[in-house]
Design an enzyme around this catalytic site. Sequence first.
Site, mmCIF file in Angstrom:
data_model
loop_
_atom_site.group_PDB
_atom_site.id
_atom_site.type_symbol
_atom_site.label_atom_id
_atom_site.label_comp_id
_atom_site.label_asym_id
_atom_site.label_seq_id
_atom_site.Cartn_x
_atom_site.Cartn_y
_atom_site.Cartn_z
ATOM 1 N N GLY A 35 2.603 14.204 15.412
ATOM 2 C CA GLY A 35 2.897 15.216 14.488
ATOM 3 C C GLY A 35 1.709 15.433 13.450
ATOM 4 O O GLY A 35 0.667 14.941 13.815
ATOM 5 N N MET B 119 8.722 16.937 1.823
ATOM 6 C CA MET B 119 7.801 17.294 3.100
ATOM 7 C C MET B 119 7.048 15.654 3.073
ATOM 8 O O MET B 119 5.771 15.687 2.916
ATOM 9 C CB MET B 119 7.266 18.301 3.184
ATOM 10 C CG MET B 119 7.980 19.306 3.484
ATOM 11 S SD MET B 119 6.969 21.031 3.951
ATOM 12 C CE MET B 119 8.388 22.168 4.308
ATOM 13 N N HIS C 113 -0.105 -14.611 -9.712
ATOM 14 C CA HIS C 113 -1.369 -14.412 -10.796
ATOM 15 C C HIS C 113 -2.580 -14.919 -10.038
ATOM 16 O O HIS C 113 -2.408 -15.960 -9.267
ATOM 17 C CB HIS C 113 -1.171 -15.439 -12.148
ATOM 18 C CG HIS C 113 -2.255 -15.291 -12.970
ATOM 19 N ND1 HIS C 113 -2.605 -14.008 -13.637
ATOM 20 C CD2 HIS C 113 -3.411 -16.112 -13.062
ATOM 21 C CE1 HIS C 113 -3.792 -14.106 -14.437
ATOM 22 N NE2 HIS C 113 -4.193 -15.380 -14.013
#
Length: 472
Positions: free
Chosen positions: A43, A325, A451
Amino acid sequence: NSTTGKYDAVVIGGGPGGYVHAIKLAQLNLKTACIESRGALGGTCLNVGCIPSKSLLNNSHLYHQITHEAKSRGIDINGDINVNIANLQAAKLKAVKGLTGGVEMLLKKNGVDYYKGHGSFVDENTVNVKSIEGKDDVKLTADNITIATGSEPTPFPGIEIDEERIVSSTGALELKEVPKKLAIIGGGIIGLEMASVWSRLGSEVTVIEFQNAIGAGMDSEVAKTTQKLLAKQGLKFKLGTKVTKGVREGESVKIEVENVKSGEVENLDADILLVAIGRRPYTKGLNAEAIGLEQDNKGRLVIDSQFRTKHPHIRVIGDVTFGAMLAHKAEEEGIAAAEYIKHGHGHVNYNVIPSVMYTHPEVAWVGANEEQLKEQGIKYKVGKFPFIANSRAKTNLDTDGFVKFLADAETQRVLGVHIIGPNAGEMIAEGGLALEYGASTEDIARTCHAHPTLSEAFKEAALATFDKPINF
Ligand code: FAD
C-alpha cells in the site's frame, strides 16, 4: 470470457490494513483472495509512505551527522563528503522492494490468492478484478468482502500538483536533486518529515501552516519544543498563515501567502512546493455506489463498531474509514476484522494508538494530551524528565527533549505519555503497554530499567508524577 473464483473472503486493497487482514483470514482457515491494483503489495505505507520516508530520514540524518557532528565526536574526515541523490534513492528503493516482495511471499506462504488488478463491486457478493497485466477480467464471489482501499493526498483547491515542481508527498520522496528552496504547505507529520529530509540535504525550507501550531494532535508543550528544535536546525516557519496562490512558472513556483490575523500578503519563491495538508479516503473505481455504501462528508465509508457497512458481510478497515490514518491502526483493524469474521468478536483499543514523527529528535505520543484532559475536566499530574539529565543521551551527545507523563491525580494511572527525544518512537511502546495494562506511574517507576539507556528517562518521568526524580 471472464473466469470466476469463489472465496470465503475477498479483500480489496493490499496495504497494511488489507494484507494483514488477508493473512489473518487465511491463518483462520478461510479461503482468501487479496486484490491490489498498484502492482506491488504494502500500500501507501510501503511504497510511497512510511518506508521510503524513513529511509530518506535515516540516511539524511546520517549525512547531517557526518557533516555537522563528526568533528566534535572525534572523527576527522579528509576529503569531500557529498550526497549522491541517485544512490540515496536507490537505497530507498532497495528497502521498499525488499519489503513489498516480502509481503508477496507472506501471502503465498499463508495460501492467500493475490490478484494484481483493480477491484470493483458488481453486486453485494461479487467483485470484478480488472487485471493490470492485460489479462481477462475475473469475477470473484465471496461470503465476506473487506474494503481496505486506503487514502490519497488531499488536493489544495486551486493548486495543481504536477509531481515535478508542485508535489504531493509522493513527489517529495522522489526528487532527483536537492531543491535550493522548498516550500511546504502543512506543518503536520508528513510535512515536517519531508522538511527534515531536504533541509538536512541542503534545502532552504519554509513551512507554511494555517494553524498557530505545528504537529497536529501533539501536546502543545511538545509541539512548541519541536518547533524550537526544528527552527534551530534551520527550518523556517510561517504559522497562522494561509496560502492563497501557488503556480508553477517554468522551473520555479510562485506562492502567495496571507497572514490570517493581519491580512498581510507576502510573495514567496520556491523551486519545489510540497502540498501536505492531509489525506482523504480513496474509493475511486470501487463502484461502492452500486451497492449503496454510505460515505460521510469527508468521503469515509461508514461502518459500525464491528467494521460492518449496511451490508453486514461487507466490512471496511484502515485509512478509507474513520480514525487515525496510520499503518499500525489499519493493521490492528485488519486483525480485529478477521476475528469478527471468524469468531464474531474482535477488539481495537483506539485510546492506545501511538503516533510518531520521525524527525530528529523524534516525537512520539500515546493516550491523552494536556489539552484533552483539561477539556474532559480530568484532574491530572505531570511528571517530566529531560534527556539532558539522562546518562545515555549525554554519552551520545544527543540531549534535546524530554519525557512527559500525564497521570490521574488520585490513582496515578497513566493517562498519556509524550516524548520528544532520541528514539522516542521506540520508547513510546512502553507507554502503550502501560496504558493497555492500566499501569500507574508507580508501577513504571518501580520497574527496573537497564542502565545506561534512554528508557531511564521514561522511568524517571513516571517517578516525577508522584515523587522527586533522582537524577534531576
Ligand atoms: P493503503 O496503504 O493506502 O493501501 C490501500 C491499497 O489499496 C493501495 O495500495 C491501493 O493501490 C489499493 N487499492 C485502492 N483501491 C483499489 C481497488 N479498487 N482495487 C485494488 N486495489 C485498490 N503511517 C504510519 O503509521 N507511520 C508512518 O511513519 C507513516 N508515514 C507516512 C508517510 C507518508 C509520506 C505517507 C503518505 C503516509 C504515511 N503513513 C504513515 C500513513 C500510512 O501510509 C497509512 O496510514 C497506511 O498505509 C494505511 O493503510 P491502508 O491499508 O488503510 O491503506
